[in-house]
Design a protein around this motif. Sequence first.
Motif, mmCIF file in Angstrom:
data_model
loop_
_atom_site.group_PDB
_atom_site.id
_atom_site.type_symbol
_atom_site.label_atom_id
_atom_site.label_comp_id
_atom_site.label_asym_id
_atom_site.label_seq_id
_atom_site.Cartn_x
_atom_site.Cartn_y
_atom_site.Cartn_z
ATOM 1 N N LEU A 149 0.827 -1.213 0.000
ATOM 2 C CA LEU A 149 0.000 0.000 0.000
ATOM 3 C C LEU A 149 0.854 1.253 0.000
ATOM 4 O O LEU A 149 0.609 2.197 -0.755
ATOM 5 C CB LEU A 149 -0.901 0.018 1.229
ATOM 6 C CG LEU A 149 -2.304 -0.562 1.147
ATOM 7 C CD1 LEU A 149 -2.994 -0.400 2.484
ATOM 8 C CD2 LEU A 149 -3.114 0.096 0.040
ATOM 9 N N ALA A 150 1.862 1.271 0.870
ATOM 10 C CA ALA A 150 2.706 2.458 1.004
ATOM 11 C C ALA A 150 3.606 2.650 -0.214
ATOM 12 O O ALA A 150 3.709 3.759 -0.757
ATOM 13 C CB ALA A 150 3.548 2.361 2.270
ATOM 14 N N ASN A 151 4.249 1.578 -0.656
ATOM 15 C CA ASN A 151 5.274 1.701 -1.696
ATOM 16 C C ASN A 151 4.714 1.750 -3.119
ATOM 17 O O ASN A 151 5.283 2.417 -3.988
ATOM 18 C CB ASN A 151 6.271 0.534 -1.592
ATOM 19 C CG ASN A 151 7.066 0.571 -0.308
ATOM 20 O OD1 ASN A 151 7.077 1.581 0.397
ATOM 21 N ND2 ASN A 151 7.724 -0.520 0.020
ATOM 22 N N LYS A 152 3.612 1.048 -3.347
ATOM 23 C CA LYS A 152 3.089 0.950 -4.716
ATOM 24 C C LYS A 152 1.828 1.785 -4.943
ATOM 25 O O LYS A 152 1.622 2.300 -6.040
ATOM 26 C CB LYS A 152 2.789 -0.514 -5.049
ATOM 27 C CG LYS A 152 3.997 -1.437 -4.964
ATOM 28 C CD LYS A 152 5.089 -1.039 -5.964
ATOM 29 C CE LYS A 152 6.246 -2.027 -5.912
ATOM 30 N NZ LYS A 152 7.341 -1.637 -6.861
ATOM 31 N N GLU A 153 0.995 1.899 -3.930
ATOM 32 C CA GLU A 153 -0.253 2.642 -4.094
ATOM 33 C C GLU A 153 -0.187 4.054 -3.519
ATOM 34 O O GLU A 153 -1.105 4.849 -3.730
ATOM 35 C CB GLU A 153 -1.412 1.873 -3.443
ATOM 36 C CG GLU A 153 -1.681 0.497 -4.047
ATOM 37 C CD GLU A 153 -2.208 0.571 -5.481
ATOM 38 O OE1 GLU A 153 -2.697 1.642 -5.879
ATOM 39 O OE2 GLU A 153 -2.124 -0.468 -6.194
ATOM 40 N N GLY A 154 0.880 4.350 -2.779
ATOM 41 C CA GLY A 154 1.025 5.693 -2.210
ATOM 42 C C GLY A 154 0.028 6.005 -1.112
ATOM 43 O O GLY A 154 -0.270 7.172 -0.848
ATOM 44 N N ILE A 155 -0.475 4.981 -0.450
ATOM 45 C CA ILE A 155 -1.411 5.167 0.661
ATOM 46 C C ILE A 155 -0.689 4.827 1.957
ATOM 47 O O ILE A 155 -0.129 3.738 2.106
ATOM 48 C CB ILE A 155 -2.666 4.298 0.461
ATOM 49 C CG1 ILE A 155 -3.483 4.868 -0.704
ATOM 50 C CG2 ILE A 155 -3.511 4.234 1.731
ATOM 51 C CD1 ILE A 155 -4.737 4.105 -1.025
ATOM 52 N N HIS A 156 -0.724 5.751 2.904
ATOM 53 C CA HIS A 156 0.111 5.638 4.096
ATOM 54 C C HIS A 156 -0.683 5.495 5.393
ATOM 55 O O HIS A 156 -0.134 5.680 6.483
ATOM 56 C CB HIS A 156 1.041 6.847 4.182
ATOM 57 C CG HIS A 156 1.977 6.956 3.025
ATOM 58 N ND1 HIS A 156 3.110 6.173 2.906
ATOM 59 C CD2 HIS A 156 1.934 7.719 1.910
ATOM 60 C CE1 HIS A 156 3.743 6.465 1.780
ATOM 61 N NE2 HIS A 156 3.037 7.404 1.153
ATOM 62 N N VAL A 157 -1.965 5.177 5.275
ATOM 63 C CA VAL A 157 -2.797 4.926 6.458
ATOM 64 C C VAL A 157 -3.650 3.695 6.184
ATOM 65 O O VAL A 157 -4.279 3.590 5.125
ATOM 66 C CB VAL A 157 -3.712 6.125 6.784
ATOM 67 C CG1 VAL A 157 -4.523 5.835 8.049
ATOM 68 C CG2 VAL A 157 -2.897 7.411 6.954
ATOM 69 N N CYS A 158 -3.670 2.778 7.151
ATOM 70 C CA CYS A 158 -4.450 1.549 6.983
ATOM 71 C C CYS A 158 -5.071 1.161 8.317
ATOM 72 O O CYS A 158 -4.368 1.059 9.329
ATOM 73 C CB CYS A 158 -3.551 0.417 6.490
ATOM 74 S SG CYS A 158 -4.373 -1.196 6.424
#
Length: 443
Positions: A173-182
């Motif tokens: 999520l962080a590295n490929k989708e650029g989303i930093h909250v889960c």
Amino acid sequence: MKIRILLHLIACILIINTGYGQQNHSANALMGHRFLTFNTIIRVNQIEVSRDKNVGEDERALHTPEKVRQFREALEAGIPGAKMTWAFSWLALHDTTANYQQIRKLVVAYHKQYGDEITFIPGAYFSNAYNTIEQVNQDLHDGLARVTEMVGNGYRPLSIVAGFLSSKNQEYLANKEGIHVCQGNIWSQYAIDNQDGDGAVSYPFYPSKEHFCKPAQGKADFIDCVNLDGWTADFLAARREGRADGFNSRMGVGPIETLGKYGLATGLKEMLHTTAIHFDKGFELNGFGWVTNCWELSLPYPASDLTKWLQAVKTRWPDVKVITQGEFGMRWRKHYENNRFNYRFEETGSGIGGSDADKKIRWFMNDKFRLALLNDGNKEMVIDYTSYTQDAQEPASGSTRNWSLMGEINQKQTRPQDKPIPLHDLSDQAKKEIRQYYPELNL
């Protein structure tokens, strides 16, 4: 005069460098604020194991445009200006029936009107219990793309909802989708629903590459994805295994275990008790307070019950900020660039359900360990010590429901070694770690 000016400049520099004083006065700060995050799940089947396999009941009849309207109006009536997070399952994003088409349009309109967050939930909470890491990554990619298409204008959510999500998927999520909250862990969940995941920290943290319940121990171990709890639980109730002793261990602010079990009056009392743990003493100890709740749209409780809880929260804590899950996680990420947190919580039971009125509990949580001390009125005993400096490993995806991280002693008391013990009876290594953080415990 020059000395006064010099002292003033030094004070300003100290405030800026520590960040605390500066952030207290910032509208986008973490510290100095009480936060409530609220999300709901819109799905088609109770548990969507994969794109084409379901477990549980078909919930189409429970998801209607009218129910969505009532739900959103109840939130606004409770705390005007509140924002929330809407999480759609794979089937809910793609169902072609009239109800789901209208629901999707309604929620997009709420995003434009209120600033609500719209996101994806893989597998309806338990994706790793059924699917491979690679399949979950593909579902995340395609699900997020569908959300972007649905909302338009290149929209991307700041977070996703997942129930539990493995460290490898959070890293993706962080590295490929650029989303930093889960929303990637359900704190203390064990022997409830379809997946276990006890062992984490209850407030935000950056997960380790080894295990989603373990805070990262350094740069090589670091995943830039803020891992959030699913819904705030009563600490005393949560120490039990599943429904041990006839009590639900997930009791807290969630409606199933409160309103559904005890009715509005008593259920609301417990919800406010759990909220107060974080907005009163927790706020004092940690510098900010956070309560989070997931209220699934399919639940059979009147929307007016939601309004009553929110109104009570707003009346008691008028400064509460109700923002999206993604916004809260990004505030935390801005304040904490690494796992230099040190959370503390204290609770005396409410007397409702498993929240024993004659007991007190203290929790200490940092990047190296978590420690729980239970006081029954006679003496204080250790009921949980989980070291995060030890190696950890997640099970193979799709192989088991048990993804817990069990330490030297675990609060659920499922193993012979989990019997409560005096603080001085912990291992020498545990006592060494505790002394470094909490010398006042006199080990």
